[in-house]
Structures are given as structure tokens and as C-alpha cells.
Design an enzyme around this catalytic site. Sequence first.
Site, PDB file in Angstrom:
ATOM      1  N   GLU A 201      -8.076  -3.161  -3.155  1.00  0.00           N
ATOM      2  CA  GLU A 201      -8.334  -2.335  -1.827  1.00  0.00           C
ATOM      3  C   GLU A 201      -8.205  -0.808  -1.829  1.00  0.00           C
ATOM      4  O   GLU A 201      -7.468  -0.479  -0.947  1.00  0.00           O
ATOM      5  CB  GLU A 201      -7.743  -3.202  -0.619  1.00  0.00           C
ATOM      6  CG  GLU A 201      -7.882  -4.597  -0.264  1.00  0.00           C
ATOM      7  CD  GLU A 201      -7.442  -5.126   0.687  1.00  0.00           C
ATOM      8  OE1 GLU A 201      -6.193  -4.796   1.026  1.00  0.00           O
ATOM      9  OE2 GLU A 201      -8.108  -6.168   1.266  1.00  0.00           O
TER      10      GLU A 201
ATOM     11  N   LYS B  90       0.690  -3.585  -6.100  1.00  0.00           N
ATOM     12  CA  LYS B  90      -0.690  -3.815  -5.720  1.00  0.00           C
ATOM     13  C   LYS B  90      -1.811  -2.634  -6.459  1.00  0.00           C
ATOM     14  O   LYS B  90      -1.603  -1.768  -6.262  1.00  0.00           O
ATOM     15  CB  LYS B  90      -0.826  -3.616  -4.154  1.00  0.00           C
ATOM     16  CG  LYS B  90      -2.181  -3.735  -3.526  1.00  0.00           C
ATOM     17  CD  LYS B  90      -2.254  -3.744  -2.030  1.00  0.00           C
ATOM     18  CE  LYS B  90      -3.581  -3.709  -1.430  1.00  0.00           C
ATOM     19  NZ  LYS B  90      -3.714  -3.746  -0.148  1.00  0.00           N
TER      20      LYS B  90
ATOM     21  N   ASP C  32      -7.706 -14.704   1.844  1.00  0.00           N
ATOM     22  CA  ASP C  32      -6.684 -13.683   2.480  1.00  0.00           C
ATOM     23  C   ASP C  32      -5.797 -14.466   3.647  1.00  0.00           C
ATOM     24  O   ASP C  32      -6.260 -13.911   4.774  1.00  0.00           O
ATOM     25  CB  ASP C  32      -7.362 -12.383   2.808  1.00  0.00           C
ATOM     26  CG  ASP C  32      -6.159 -11.414   3.152  1.00  0.00           C
ATOM     27  OD1 ASP C  32      -5.265 -11.658   2.779  1.00  0.00           O
ATOM     28  OD2 ASP C  32      -6.803 -10.271   3.998  1.00  0.00           O
TER      29      ASP C  32
ATOM     30  N   GLU D 235      -1.132 -12.232  11.014  1.00  0.00           N
ATOM     31  CA  GLU D 235      -2.180 -11.329  10.735  1.00  0.00           C
ATOM     32  C   GLU D 235      -3.520 -12.115  11.419  1.00  0.00           C
ATOM     33  O   GLU D 235      -4.191 -11.712  12.108  1.00  0.00           O
ATOM     34  CB  GLU D 235      -2.331 -10.986   9.332  1.00  0.00           C
ATOM     35  CG  GLU D 235      -3.769 -10.113   9.412  1.00  0.00           C
ATOM     36  CD  GLU D 235      -3.735  -9.415   7.929  1.00  0.00           C
ATOM     37  OE1 GLU D 235      -3.151  -9.624   7.055  1.00  0.00           O
ATOM     38  OE2 GLU D 235      -4.780  -8.760   7.735  1.00  0.00           O
TER      39      GLU D 235
ATOM     40  N   ASN E 256       1.030  -1.057  -0.053  1.00  0.00           N
ATOM     41  CA  ASN E 256      -0.036  -0.051   0.051  1.00  0.00           C
ATOM     42  C   ASN E 256       0.808   1.201   0.025  1.00  0.00           C
ATOM     43  O   ASN E 256       1.235   1.560   1.120  1.00  0.00           O
ATOM     44  CB  ASN E 256      -0.872  -0.037   1.310  1.00  0.00           C
ATOM     45  CG  ASN E 256      -2.000  -1.084   1.120  1.00  0.00           C
ATOM     46  OD1 ASN E 256      -2.370  -1.572   0.076  1.00  0.00           O
ATOM     47  ND2 ASN E 256      -2.196  -1.690   2.562  1.00  0.00           N
TER      48      ASN E 256
ATOM     49  N   GLU F 116      -6.081 -23.507  15.160  1.00  0.00           N
ATOM     50  CA  GLU F 116      -7.067 -23.722  14.254  1.00  0.00           C
ATOM     51  C   GLU F 116      -8.283 -24.224  14.852  1.00  0.00           C
ATOM     52  O   GLU F 116      -9.440 -23.817  14.751  1.00  0.00           O
ATOM     53  CB  GLU F 116      -6.639 -24.777  13.315  1.00  0.00           C
ATOM     54  CG  GLU F 116      -7.781 -25.218  12.089  1.00  0.00           C
ATOM     55  CD  GLU F 116      -7.407 -25.988  10.663  1.00  0.00           C
ATOM     56  OE1 GLU F 116      -6.126 -26.505  10.942  1.00  0.00           O
ATOM     57  OE2 GLU F 116      -8.089 -26.022   9.952  1.00  0.00           O
TER      58      GLU F 116
HETATM   59  O1  GCW Z   1      -5.134  -8.960   4.013  1.00  0.00           O
HETATM   60  C1  GCW Z   1      -4.987  -7.731   3.725  1.00  0.00           C
HETATM   61  C2  GCW Z   1      -4.535  -7.040   4.971  1.00  0.00           C
HETATM   62  C3  GCW Z   1      -3.906  -5.687   4.405  1.00  0.00           C
HETATM   63  C4  GCW Z   1      -2.922  -5.875   3.479  1.00  0.00           C
HETATM   64  C5  GCW Z   1      -3.818  -6.757   2.029  1.00  0.00           C
HETATM   65  C6  GCW Z   1      -2.810  -6.961   1.095  1.00  0.00           C
HETATM   66  C7  GCW Z   1      -1.137  -4.506   2.850  1.00  0.00           C
HETATM   67  O2  GCW Z   1      -5.349  -6.975   6.073  1.00  0.00           O
HETATM   68  O3  GCW Z   1      -3.577  -5.055   5.720  1.00  0.00           O
HETATM   69  O4  GCW Z   1      -2.423  -4.686   2.949  1.00  0.00           O
HETATM   70  O5  GCW Z   1      -4.217  -7.770   2.549  1.00  0.00           O
HETATM   71  O6  GCW Z   1      -2.320  -8.375   0.886  1.00  0.00           O
HETATM   72  O7  GCW Z   1      -2.653  -6.078   0.170  1.00  0.00           O
END
Ligand code: GCW
Length: 685
Positions: A289, A285, A368, A396, A205, A517
Site C-alpha cells: 500500500e 510493512k 483484509d 475496522e 505506515n 455478519e
Molecule cells: O486494512 C488496511 C487498512 C489500513 C492498514 C492496512 C495494513 C495500516 O485499511 O489502514 O494500514 O490494512 O494492514 O497495513
Amino acid sequence: MLNEYDCWLQKRKIASNIKAPETVFIQDSLSGETAAQAVKEFTSGIQRLLGFLPKVVSLPVEQETAAKENAVLLGLFSGFEKYPSFPAAALSNKTAESFIIKVTGAQIIIAGADEAGLLYGVFRFLNLLALGEIKDGFELIDSPVSPLRMINHWDNFDGTIERGYAGGSLFYKDGNFSYDRQRIEDYAQLLASTGINRLSINNVNVRAKAKLLITEEYLKHVGELAAIFRPFGIKLFLSINFGSPWSLGKLPTADPLDPSVLEWWKNHTALIYKYIPDLAGFIIKADSEGEPGPFQYNRTHADGANMLAKALTPFGGTVIWRCFVYNCTQDWRDKNTDRARAAYDHFMPQDGDFADNVILQIKFGPYDFQVREPVSPLFGALKKTRHVMELQITQEYTGHQIDLCYLPTVWEDIMNFDTAFSDTDKRAAIKDLIASNKKDYPNIEGFAAVVNVGLDNNWCGHTLAQANLYGYGRLAWNPAVTAEEIADEWSALSFGAGEAAAKKVKEILLKSYGAYEKYTSPFGVCFMVTPNTHYGPSVEGYEFSRWGTYHRADKDAIGIDRTPSGTGYTNQYSPKNAAMFADPSTCPENLILFFHRLRYDYKMKNGQTLLQNIYDTHFEGYEEAENMIKDWKALKDSLEEDVYKSVLSRFEKQLDNAREWRDQINTYFWRKTGIDDAKGRKIYE
Ligand code: GCW
């Protein structure tokens, strides 16, 4: 005893099975800085493990010293042609970055196909020495299976790290570059010791001031960092913003087909390469998003990527283009849009449209980085486009490095997933598809992974999370290495080969993924996590949001029907896998709620209902977390106090978290269904 800063490169006098290598002969033709680093690593490594500094002597290539006692010979394969004892197999091995280690009597040869290979050979030798595996007669020839073994940093210019759980950024602070040179060198050493060869240093980002990273003011710092990583065989990538031509260049557009845009990128790329002549390329990217991309101009991803590829071609650079493209403004009422389909729907139709210096970077699963997702259907399907798999080392969704979650466990499952695209060629498992790029072949060229390090003294927040960083490097090098082998190696390197603590830690690691898990989201249900932070339970946190990640639990059933009678996602797989996933009786149960909407009274393979399985796993997961604490406490007297205490405090927080997960999930389903736990355990009303 463990010094947590040193990770798996502990200073620890070991009992060696070989004669002390007192003199290091290096081929005098070795001139590069990576070879110099290899020599330095060898001598300092010997001092670290055997307690003395060997003497270094330069040696004409043709001079036969094979008979020298207590000698180590470091060099390139090409320099050993005249050595009768040098294995012919190594001489004919032309794979970049490969190495050989050969021990005969008091003589040790470590040689590389190139300087990077020599460096990897030295690191492997030192690890094997620490593990007690180097003996007379030892021989190992090894090559990386994956050419691209990359680490992605999601570090921001203000010093924070997106999804970082181990302190601030190693590279930036308060809107500028700010780093401790020694620390960066130590980091480069850690990465190189596991075989990492590429690194992106800023968040994908690319927002606010980070857009300026590719301007002259900051490029000099990038150049300095590149110079620190270079001797370690690590080349840098920069994350760039697709909108740069207008945000930086003040052009009216960033349309990839507008000639002025290409011209801007060409000039700007030339400027970047003035500062970093061996930059590996750009990672981007786009249309993801909220980040800008070619869709804004009605162009395709191939249009966007190929334009950047053109700008990079004169410099030998590569574009890594992420496939994390999906509709993030979905209406939860809309049951026809399935986020899981997105990457395949966007990229499969463009297979073959991308330039030769474009590599697609695909998250391992269609969502994700969830605790359990199926492997993305793009793997095995893409045949004409270079691509790599993206993993997440930073935890994460897997416990923020508070909860212990040993990721190689799930990575091994991913590597073993059979894409089943070929009935004739048995090479269809992910681990068999990892190889160099070959035209018209579904090879995966390697891996990129979001890293879990920061400024914390132990790098990873949780000392045991170092195993995930080490494990990623080992697995990127060779995806057939098992989670158990990695746990074994890492624990022994960190806590001492043969130590009882190492054995116990290995056992704890191997139990941790299953526990996590179970108490969070078993059966592939996904996203029952607290929105934004992604730590702790929030069963319906994402149910009415725009992110396309719903489980749609009601009083009778839960899950999304992704079979042909539902969203049809299963059809993105090879026919064999499509059929396997579409039928609940053949779908792996750890993914059953990813693919199916099931009634709570659905009978699982163990004869119990789905609901009872949900209750059981959550109770069991909590108990397993309790057992991990007990196991850890038993190590109190054999560990450094600071390590013992810091890990213990994380286990305690983990137990609180596990309790919240267990009780919130169980209560949620009890309230929905009114059905009691068959075993009569406590479920809060
Ligand atoms: O999983 C999401 C995350 C974002 C991340 C995005 C991505 C960098 O919550 O924080 O942004 O994926 O992979 O681009």
C-alpha cells in the site's frame, strides 16, 4: 457495578472460599523488576478483592515454611525444590512464562518458571479468585501455548490512530511523545493480566514525522516507555520504514543488497539499542500500500528482511515482516489478477529463504480482516519460515466499536480451521499448529493483533468491546479456549461473578457476531462497505476501485470464481481443502461467495435460493440487533448509569446502521433481479 476504566480488573469485594492470605512470603532470591511487579500485583489485587493489604516478608529460599498458616509463597520453581508439597510436574516444566498455583489448607503457592511466569500466575490467581474458583485443593499448572503474544498499535505521531475508534493515542500528540505515565502503567497492567508480552507502539505506515521516531531526539522517549512496560514482561517493537537509509541517512539508495545500506542499518540499530537495550526488534510493512520495500530495487522480501535481521542479530532482535503484499493499483476490468492469491504467491516460493530471526506476520485471511474470510492458505503450508498470525481487535470492518461485535466468535472458527496438510498427523487445525518454532515444521509461533484502545475513559469506546481485548489475550495464550469460555470469564470479571447482569451480557456478546455478519455481508461476500471509512454499507463502493476487492454482482449472479476454472486460488490449499472449497456442495456456506460465482437461484442447503438467503439474513440480522437493545434495556436497573447509557447509545446507532445495511443490500438485489422476498417483507424499491 462496573467501573469501566478498570475493565476486567474491577475493585469489588468478593466472598472468598479461602482463608485470607495475611502474609506474603517471597523468595529472597527474587531480584528482578518483574518479580517485584508480581508481588505488587498480588498485594494490591488482594486489597482490591478482599479489602486488606497483606504483609510482605522476604524468605531465604531454603527455609521450609510450608506449614505456615494463612500464608502465600511467591517465587520461582527453582526455589521450591526443597518443598515436599511442591508438585514435581512443575519442577520439571521448563517452558518459559509458565506458572503453578497450588492451594493447600491455608497456604497458597504461586510460582513461575521465570519472573514473567510468576507475574502471569499472580494475575491468573486473582482472576480465579474473583471468579470464585480458588478453593482448598485447587491446583493449576499452565504454560502459554504461543510464545509470541503481541499487540500492534497503529498510532500516529500526530495523536490520531489509524483505524482507531476509542479516542486519541495513548503515546503521542501533535507530532511528539505525550503520555500520562499512570495511564501507560494501567495499560501495561491490563495487557499483562491477559498474558500479552510484546507491543509495537507506532503505526506500520511509518510516514512523515514518524520516520524520525528512530532518531536520538525521540529514542529517549521510546526508552522511557520501554521502562514502563518492562516490569510487566512486555517488550517493545518499533515499526520502521524501509526507506530510512535514504530518508534519514541521506544515502542514495535503500537497496538491501547494497553494503552501505546494511552498514547504515547496523550503525543505526546500535544507536537504537543504546536507548532500549532489550528492544524486541522491528516490525515492517514493506512493498505494501505504497510503503517502500525491496521490490523497488528488484530484490526479494527475503533480501530485505535478512538485511534487517543481520543488523539486529548482535542485539538478539527480531524482524517481523508483514505479508500484506498485493497489487493495490488493480484495474477492475482485469479478471485475471486475484488479490486473494497475493500473500501466498509472494511468500510461499520463499519458504526457507528467511533468516532465523525473521518472523513473517500473516493476516488471518487472504484479504483484509473482513467479517468472514477463509484462513490464509499460508498457514499449514509454510514449513521452513517462522511466522505468526495477525488478527484485528480494532473493529475496522466490524462496526467501529459502535456496533457490538464479539470477535472471539470468529477467532474460534479460525482456530478450529483444519489446514488438512497432513493425513497421518492429526495436528493440522490452526490451534494445534500454535507452538514454538521448530525447524521444518508448520508451527505458528503466536499472534499479533491491531489493538482497539485509545484515550477514551473506557479504553475501547464501546465498553463491551473490552471483551475483545481481553479475549485476544486469553486466546493468544491458549488458542483452544472457546469464545463462550472467554465471554463467561470476561462478563463475570467485569460485571461480577454470579450476577444476573454478567449472565445477560455474556448472552448478548455471544449473539453479536452472528447478527453483525447477517446484516452486513454474509456468505463471505466481502467489501460491500463504505470506501475509506469502512463503516456502513456501500454495495458497489469498491466495485470500480483499484483495491482488487470485487463481488461483480450482475442481474443473474454474484461472487468470484476462485476454483481452478476461475482464478485458481483454491489450489493454494492442501489437496483436501482445495477440493472441499472448489465444490459448492462441500464449500462451507458462510464462505460460498468468497469461492464461487453463483446464480441467485442457486439452491442453498436450507432449500431456499441464494437470493432468498440474502434477504433472510439481512432481515434476521436487523431483528437480532433489535433484540440486543431489548436485552440491554432490561439491565437498566442493575448497571451504573454512565455505562448503561453509553452502551445504549451505541446500540441505538448500531440499529440505524443495521437498518441501512438491511435495506440497501435488499433493495440492491431486488433492483438487480426484480425478484420479491418470498415472505413478503418490506423491500424498498
Ligand atoms: O486494512 C488496511 C487498512 C489500513 C492498514 C492496512 C495494513 C495500516 O485499511 O489502514 O494500514 O490494512 O494492514 O497495513
